[in-house]
Design a protein around this motif. Structure first.
Motif, short mmCIF file in Angstrom:
data_model
loop_
_atom_site.label_atom_id
_atom_site.label_comp_id
_atom_site.label_asym_id
_atom_site.label_seq_id
_atom_site.Cartn_x
_atom_site.Cartn_y
_atom_site.Cartn_z
N GLY A 80 0.77 -1.23 0.00
CA GLY A 80 0.00 0.00 0.00
C GLY A 80 0.81 1.29 0.00
N VAL A 81 2.13 1.18 -0.10
CA VAL A 81 2.99 2.36 -0.07
C VAL A 81 3.73 2.47 -1.40
CG1 VAL A 81 4.96 3.44 1.08
CG2 VAL A 81 3.30 2.14 2.42
N ARG A 82 3.74 3.65 -1.98
CA ARG A 82 4.47 3.88 -3.24
C ARG A 82 5.97 3.84 -2.97
NH1 ARG A 82 2.95 4.32 -7.65
NH2 ARG A 82 0.80 4.48 -8.21
N ILE A 83 6.65 3.00 -3.72
CA ILE A 83 8.10 2.86 -3.56
C ILE A 83 8.80 4.19 -3.75
CG2 ILE A 83 10.16 1.79 -4.55
CD1 ILE A 83 8.35 -0.61 -5.30
N GLU A 84 8.40 4.92 -4.78
CA GLU A 84 9.08 6.18 -5.09
C GLU A 84 8.87 7.25 -4.02
OE1 GLU A 84 5.41 5.81 -7.83
OE2 GLU A 84 6.90 4.47 -6.97
N ASP A 85 7.93 7.04 -3.11
CA ASP A 85 7.68 8.00 -2.03
C ASP A 85 8.44 7.68 -0.75
OD1 ASP A 85 5.96 9.32 -3.73
OD2 ASP A 85 4.13 8.47 -2.85
N ASP A 88 13.39 6.55 3.31
CA ASP A 88 14.50 5.76 3.84
C ASP A 88 15.12 4.91 2.72
OD1 ASP A 88 15.68 3.19 5.04
OD2 ASP A 88 15.50 4.54 6.77
N PRO A 89 16.40 5.11 2.43
CA PRO A 89 17.04 4.37 1.33
C PRO A 89 17.02 2.86 1.50
CG PRO A 89 18.47 6.14 2.11
CD PRO A 89 17.31 6.06 3.05
N LEU A 90 17.20 2.37 2.73
CA LEU A 90 17.18 0.92 2.95
C LEU A 90 15.79 0.36 2.72
CD1 LEU A 90 18.49 -1.74 3.66
CD2 LEU A 90 18.20 -1.15 6.09
N MET A 91 14.79 1.04 3.23
CA MET A 91 13.41 0.58 3.02
C MET A 91 13.09 0.57 1.53
SD MET A 91 10.67 -0.68 4.14
CE MET A 91 10.66 -0.47 5.90
N ARG A 92 13.57 1.53 0.79
CA ARG A 92 13.35 1.58 -0.66
C ARG A 92 13.99 0.35 -1.33
NH1 ARG A 92 15.99 5.96 -2.14
NH2 ARG A 92 14.52 7.24 -0.98
N GLU A 93 15.22 0.01 -0.92
CA GLU A 93 15.89 -1.17 -1.49
C GLU A 93 15.10 -2.45 -1.20
OE1 GLU A 93 18.51 -1.10 -3.52
OE2 GLU A 93 18.89 1.03 -3.25
N ILE A 94 14.63 -2.57 0.02
CA ILE A 94 13.84 -3.75 0.39
C ILE A 94 12.58 -3.82 -0.45
CG2 ILE A 94 12.48 -4.80 2.25
CD1 ILE A 94 14.61 -3.56 4.21
N ARG A 95 11.92 -2.70 -0.63
CA ARG A 95 10.67 -2.68 -1.40
C ARG A 95 10.92 -2.89 -2.89
NH1 ARG A 95 7.66 -4.54 2.35
NH2 ARG A 95 7.13 -3.05 3.97
N TYR A 96 12.08 -2.45 -3.40
CA TYR A 96 12.43 -2.78 -4.79
C TYR A 96 12.43 -4.30 -4.96
CZ TYR A 96 14.40 1.93 -5.88
OH TYR A 96 14.61 3.27 -6.12
N LEU A 97 13.10 -4.98 -4.04
CA LEU A 97 13.17 -6.44 -4.13
C LEU A 97 11.79 -7.06 -3.99
CD1 LEU A 97 14.70 -9.05 -4.40
CD2 LEU A 97 15.34 -8.86 -1.97
N ASP A 98 11.01 -6.59 -3.03
CA ASP A 98 9.64 -7.10 -2.86
C ASP A 98 8.83 -6.94 -4.14
OD1 ASP A 98 10.22 -7.68 -0.19
OD2 ASP A 98 9.16 -5.92 0.60
N LYS A 99 8.94 -5.78 -4.76
CA LYS A 99 8.18 -5.49 -5.98
C LYS A 99 8.59 -6.44 -7.11
CE LYS A 99 5.51 -2.92 -8.66
NZ LYS A 99 4.07 -2.96 -8.56
N LEU A 100 9.88 -6.67 -7.27
CA LEU A 100 10.34 -7.56 -8.33
C LEU A 100 9.87 -8.99 -8.10
CD1 LEU A 100 13.98 -6.23 -8.86
CD2 LEU A 100 11.93 -5.70 -10.19
N ILE A 101 9.89 -9.44 -6.85
CA ILE A 101 9.41 -10.79 -6.54
C ILE A 101 7.90 -10.87 -6.78
CG2 ILE A 101 9.14 -12.54 -4.74
CD1 ILE A 101 12.07 -12.19 -5.79
N ASP A 102 7.17 -9.81 -6.44
CA ASP A 102 5.73 -9.77 -6.74
C ASP A 102 5.47 -9.89 -8.23
OD1 ASP A 102 5.11 -9.45 -4.04
OD2 ASP A 102 4.58 -7.33 -4.21
N GLU A 103 6.25 -9.16 -9.03
CA GLU A 103 6.08 -9.22 -10.48
C GLU A 103 6.36 -10.63 -11.00
OE1 GLU A 103 8.52 -6.13 -12.18
OE2 GLU A 103 7.21 -4.54 -11.42
N LEU A 104 7.38 -11.28 -10.46
CA LEU A 104 7.69 -12.64 -10.85
C LEU A 104 6.52 -13.57 -10.54
CD1 LEU A 104 9.94 -14.62 -11.88
CD2 LEU A 104 10.51 -14.97 -9.46
N ALA A 105 6.01 -13.46 -9.33
CA ALA A 105 4.90 -14.32 -8.90
C ALA A 105 3.62 -14.06 -9.70
CB ALA A 105 4.64 -14.13 -7.41
N LYS A 106 3.49 -12.86 -10.24
CA LYS A 106 2.31 -12.53 -11.04
C LYS A 106 2.46 -12.97 -12.50
CE LYS A 106 0.75 -8.76 -8.17
NZ LYS A 106 0.63 -7.32 -7.99
N GLY A 107 3.61 -13.58 -12.83
CA GLY A 107 3.79 -14.12 -14.17
C GLY A 107 4.40 -13.17 -15.18
N ARG A 108 4.89 -12.04 -14.73
CA ARG A 108 5.49 -11.09 -15.65
C ARG A 108 6.75 -11.70 -16.28
NH1 ARG A 108 7.11 -4.74 -14.69
NH2 ARG A 108 6.59 -4.19 -16.82
#
Length: 116
Positions: A80-85, A88-108
């Motif tokens: 529910g939180v926009r990555i670009e917003d 905290d740089p570390l939280m952004r890195e963690i969410r980048y990884l989460d987003k990529l794994i989500d995209e993988l799981a969604k079949g992208r």
């Protein structure tokens, strides 16, 4: 979960969850590793060493050999939180990884996940 708890969470404890999420949707652990390598620059051996060392997320990202500059193109919402917003740089890195794994799981397709 507070930010402090996420930062001290061991990457090794979350890594199998990333793999399980991908495999549940018919993707592979090799694809998860490819995503992590693209994002951080870790080789397969370096990634295995990080998992074996029980590195927390802070150390995992701080020691990343070659953070991909294209990771800044990863946008959207995670939990529910926009990555670009995220400030905290570390939280952004963690969410980048989460987003990529989500995209993988969604079949992208991998070429789109890896921003080719």
């Amino acid at each position: 979960m507070t930010s402090h708890r996420i930062f001290t969470t061991r990457f090794a404890s979350v890594y199998p969850l990333y793999i399980a999420k991908a495999e549940k949707k018919g993707r592979t652990s090799a694809e998860v590793d490819q995503i992590i390598g693209w994002l951080t620059g870790y080789s397969q051996a370096e990634l295995a060493a990080q998992v074996a060392s029980q590195a927390d997320f802070q150390r995992f990202f701080a020691q990343a050999p070659r953070p991909n500059p294209a990771r800044a193109t990863i946008t959207g919402k995670v939990c529910g939180v926009r990555i670009e917003d995220l400030d905290d740089p570390l939280m952004r890195e963690i969410r980048y990884l989460d987003k990529l794994i989500d995209e993988l799981a969604k079949g992208r397709p991998m070429e789109k996940i890896l921003r080719h």
